[in-house]
Write an enzyme that holds these catalytic residues in place. Sequence first.
Site, PDB file in Angstrom:
ATOM      1  N   ASP A 113     -22.256   7.949  -6.660  1.00 36.35           N
ATOM      2  CA  ASP A 113     -22.766   6.975  -5.683  1.00 36.35           C
ATOM      3  C   ASP A 113     -22.637   5.563  -6.233  1.00 36.35           C
ATOM      4  O   ASP A 113     -22.618   5.363  -7.448  1.00 36.35           O
ATOM      5  CB  ASP A 113     -24.279   7.180  -5.451  1.00 36.35           C
ATOM      6  CG  ASP A 113     -24.610   8.560  -4.964  1.00 36.35           C
ATOM      7  OD1 ASP A 113     -23.740   9.206  -4.374  1.00 36.35           O
ATOM      8  OD2 ASP A 113     -25.766   8.976  -5.196  1.00 36.35           O
ATOM      9  N   LYS A 114     -22.640   4.620  -5.331  1.00 38.51           N
ATOM     10  CA  LYS A 114     -22.584   3.208  -5.740  1.00 38.51           C
ATOM     11  C   LYS A 114     -23.687   2.903  -6.759  1.00 38.51           C
ATOM     12  O   LYS A 114     -23.467   2.197  -7.745  1.00 38.51           O
ATOM     13  CB  LYS A 114     -22.745   2.337  -4.488  1.00 38.51           C
ATOM     14  CG  LYS A 114     -22.533   0.874  -4.730  1.00 38.51           C
ATOM     15  CD  LYS A 114     -22.551   0.118  -3.414  1.00 38.51           C
ATOM     16  CE  LYS A 114     -22.349  -1.358  -3.641  1.00 38.51           C
ATOM     17  NZ  LYS A 114     -22.466  -2.139  -2.410  1.00 38.51           N
TER      18      LYS A 114
END
Length: 250
Positions: A113-114
């Site tokens: 994920d970011k």
Amino acid sequence: MTKTPTSRLDKLLANLGYASRREIQMLARNGHILLDGAPILRADTRIALRPDLETRLVVDGEALDPLPGVALMLNKPLGVTCSHKEAGPLVYDLLPTRWRRRDPAISTVGRLDKETSGLLLMTDDGALLHRIISPKRHVAKRYRARLARPLTGGEAELFASGTLMLEGEEKPLAPARLEILGPQEAILQVHEGRYHQVRRMFAAAGNHVEALHRESIGGLALPADLPPGAFRRLGDIDLAAIFAETGSGG
Ligand code: URA
């Protein structure tokens, strides 16, 4: 014995993102491409793609980029996205500019994920990528999670049960191993790669992940001397480590 593959010089360099085939013809004709110190004047010369080519072929004064079949580990910083096309900073922006024009392209092996940091593998070798992410290979991924609330005591059993069902899914999660490091800190080792898996597992246990960092994939750990945003090429020993039995169960 298998025959060494060959490629035309212009095709090789165009696929590594150096320039168009036409521009490579000009570079060659003007003596900017050297093999073992001697100019290759014709861009249609066939070149044997041996690993030592990276030290023998020099383009515009620089050693050749990695040949196809490259694999990397990146220490993914927070705030960058594992995507080729989304807006904002991308993990591909952390590689040399020319590498983003390669064909076959370098892709991430799965995604983080970011807002997850840590070990991210990247390769242009589709077979390698599939071997790492294949559920059959059972490659373990270890994540360090900092939690919003103290652990309550039942989480390890729940995650190990093999019956935990994530919202919106039809198949329970395979058993995963939780190592408790402190009241709000733990390592979770999983063998699957479902969407937002670790965050959703803690959410299913009534908690919330505040920070998430991937420490290792199989037996390959993120080295302490690789700073966030930096990458390193993987060698045969690293690749073997990914598939080595880590012996930590789960
Ligand atoms: N699980 C998550 O929730 N996020 C990641 O980035 C990786 C695993």
